[in-house]
Scaffold this motif. Structure first.
Motif, mmCIF file in Angstrom:
data_model
loop_
_atom_site.group_PDB
_atom_site.id
_atom_site.type_symbol
_atom_site.label_atom_id
_atom_site.label_comp_id
_atom_site.label_asym_id
_atom_site.label_seq_id
_atom_site.Cartn_x
_atom_site.Cartn_y
_atom_site.Cartn_z
ATOM 1 N N ASN A 46 -26.115 65.870 78.983
ATOM 2 C CA ASN A 46 -24.811 66.403 78.602
ATOM 3 C C ASN A 46 -23.769 66.119 79.673
ATOM 4 O O ASN A 46 -24.073 66.123 80.871
ATOM 5 C CB ASN A 46 -24.881 67.914 78.379
ATOM 6 N N HIS A 48 -21.347 68.091 80.510
ATOM 7 C CA HIS A 48 -21.091 69.270 81.327
ATOM 8 C C HIS A 48 -22.187 69.513 82.360
ATOM 9 O O HIS A 48 -21.987 70.266 83.313
ATOM 10 C CB HIS A 48 -20.890 70.518 80.450
ATOM 11 N N ASP A 78 -19.587 65.663 74.601
ATOM 12 C CA ASP A 78 -20.340 66.295 75.679
ATOM 13 C C ASP A 78 -21.608 65.509 76.011
ATOM 14 O O ASP A 78 -22.675 66.081 76.240
ATOM 15 C CB ASP A 78 -20.702 67.742 75.332
ATOM 16 N N LEU A 133 -14.776 74.629 71.578
ATOM 17 C CA LEU A 133 -15.106 75.074 72.919
ATOM 18 C C LEU A 133 -13.888 75.717 73.570
ATOM 19 O O LEU A 133 -12.745 75.486 73.140
ATOM 20 C CB LEU A 133 -15.589 73.896 73.759
ATOM 21 N N ASN A 150 -31.504 78.055 76.751
ATOM 22 C CA ASN A 150 -30.876 78.842 77.800
ATOM 23 C C ASN A 150 -30.209 77.911 78.800
ATOM 24 O O ASN A 150 -30.396 76.683 78.734
ATOM 25 C CB ASN A 150 -31.931 79.704 78.523
ATOM 26 N N PRO A 151 -29.388 78.450 79.731
ATOM 27 C CA PRO A 151 -28.790 77.598 80.759
ATOM 28 C C PRO A 151 -29.858 76.772 81.474
ATOM 29 O O PRO A 151 -30.853 77.298 81.961
ATOM 30 C CB PRO A 151 -28.140 78.617 81.706
ATOM 31 N N SER A 154 -29.625 72.413 78.642
ATOM 32 C CA SER A 154 -28.616 71.441 78.228
ATOM 33 C C SER A 154 -29.030 70.022 78.601
ATOM 34 O O SER A 154 -29.406 69.741 79.744
ATOM 35 C CB SER A 154 -27.270 71.757 78.880
ATOM 36 N N ASN A 169 -30.016 69.201 73.060
ATOM 37 C CA ASN A 169 -29.634 70.603 73.211
ATOM 38 C C ASN A 169 -28.398 70.717 74.095
ATOM 39 O O ASN A 169 -28.364 70.167 75.196
ATOM 40 C CB ASN A 169 -30.792 71.397 73.815
ATOM 41 N N THR A 170 -27.391 71.451 73.605
ATOM 42 C CA THR A 170 -26.095 71.415 74.272
ATOM 43 C C THR A 170 -25.557 72.789 74.659
ATOM 44 O O THR A 170 -25.072 72.977 75.762
ATOM 45 C CB THR A 170 -25.072 70.690 73.380
ATOM 46 N N LEU A 171 -25.632 73.770 73.765
ATOM 47 C CA LEU A 171 -25.040 75.071 74.087
ATOM 48 C C LEU A 171 -25.616 76.157 73.196
ATOM 49 O O LEU A 171 -26.261 75.875 72.181
ATOM 50 C CB LEU A 171 -23.512 75.027 73.948
ATOM 51 N N PRO A 174 -23.004 82.742 73.512
ATOM 52 C CA PRO A 174 -23.381 83.770 74.480
ATOM 53 C C PRO A 174 -23.405 85.173 73.908
ATOM 54 O O PRO A 174 -24.075 86.055 74.439
ATOM 55 C CB PRO A 174 -22.307 83.629 75.573
ATOM 56 N N GLY A 180 -28.417 78.398 68.782
ATOM 57 C CA GLY A 180 -28.158 77.290 69.683
ATOM 58 C C GLY A 180 -27.704 76.061 68.915
ATOM 59 O O GLY A 180 -27.864 75.978 67.693
#
Length: 303
Positions: A46, A48, A78, A133, A150-151, A154, A169-171, A174, A180
């Motif tokens: 990703n 980010h 992303d 976003l 989870n964090p 990504s 998998n990106t985000l 929350p 997801g």
């Protein structure tokens, strides 16, 4: 019990085959996941995850650390590509988009909270999701899944039971539980190819607001495809306006290639070597072709 044991054995085998192609990505205090896209060391992750850092550390499934250089990134999707020196790296096959359906079992592999090679199981909850976003970027053509992400997950693969990558998998949302999103493998494939070739994605600007729609059964039979792109708005003075596109037009194809999402529109235009594209449009029940001279521009959230 035998069926459950067989499923468990098959899942274990799938994970064993896939994990060698999955890597950890570290830059400063940040971390994420990636996967080898080619045997000669191109890694997909990703955007980010790598942010603006030009050099990252990639951790192989064996625990070995290697330096990686930044090849290119694309904020509208992303996605980013890194390069690790070496060869004969294991890779994962990409799933055919027509084989990705709601309800399919999927497996996510990644490094959540630096817990390397973590595995979670879920289903494809939805396809062709769009998500705004906080920075204003609109991600389109996303897969939704309830596999635990989870964090740190990504950039890691979302796999079907054949071991094929259906998404990256990106985000997660929350404020929700178990929702997801993954960038589809189709998007990842064309964006990565342009990043490897050119270091960036130069988008063609058509000048419309649009959304993907499912075709009515009769339309689908005539068009030979299940989805199209409904034109919602045409901006004045744009290539779409000059070509004669109108609101309520149904865009079915570009350059004789079917399009079923806004991401498809961007992909076909970006890969076209010519500034002129031919639009296959259904208007009030009649098919027609329109020519548009598109050009590289901003406004990546619109077609």
């Amino acid at each position: 019990m035998k069926l459950l044991q067989q499923f468990s054995d098959d899942l274990e085998e799938l994970v064993a085959r896939a994990t060698p192609a999955v890597v950890g990505v570290e830059h400063g205090r940040g971390h994420g996941t990636g996967l080898f896209l080619t045997p000669d060391g191109y890694v997909l992750t990703n955007r980010h995850v790598v942010r603006s850092s030009r050099r990252q550390t990639v951790t192989l499934s064996t625990g070995e650390e290697r330096k990686a250089t930044f090849v290119g990134g694309d904020s509208p999707t992303d996605l980013a590509v890194l390069r690790v020196e070496g060869s004969d790296y294991p890779t994962l096959p990409l799933a055919d988009p027509k084989d990705v359906r709601m309800g399919q079992l999927v497996v996510a592999i990644g490094n959540p909270f630096r817990l390397e090679q973590s595995v979670s199981l879920g289903v494809v909850s939805a396809i062709n999701r769009s998500l705004n976003l906080p920075d204003g970027t609109l991600l389109e053509g996303l897969l939704q899944t309830d596999a635990a992400i989870n964090p740190g997950n990504s950039g890691g693969p979302l796999l079907n039971t054949r071991g094929q990558v259906v998404g990256l998998n990106t985000l997660v949302l929350p404020y929700a539980q178990g929702i997801g999103f993954a960038v589809s493998a189709t998007t990842a494939a064309w964006v990565a190819s342009l990043l490897i070739q050119r270091g960036k994605v130069e988008r063609r600007y058509l000048g419309v607001a649009a959304r993907a729609v499912a075709l009515e059964p009769a339309q689908a039979r005539d068009a030979g495809q299940p989805r199209g792109v409904l034109i919602l708005q045409v901006q004045q003075g744009t290539p779409a306006d000059a070509a004669g596109l109108e609101p309520e037009d149904l865009l079915l194809g570009i350059n004789q290639r079917p399009v079923g999402s806004v991401d498809d529109v961007q992909r076909v235009m970006a890969l076209s070597p010519h500034p002129e594209v031919v639009l296959d449009v259904l208007r009030k029940g009649r098919r027609r072709e329109l020519s548009a001279y598109v050009f590289s521009g901003v406004k990546p959230a619109a077609a």
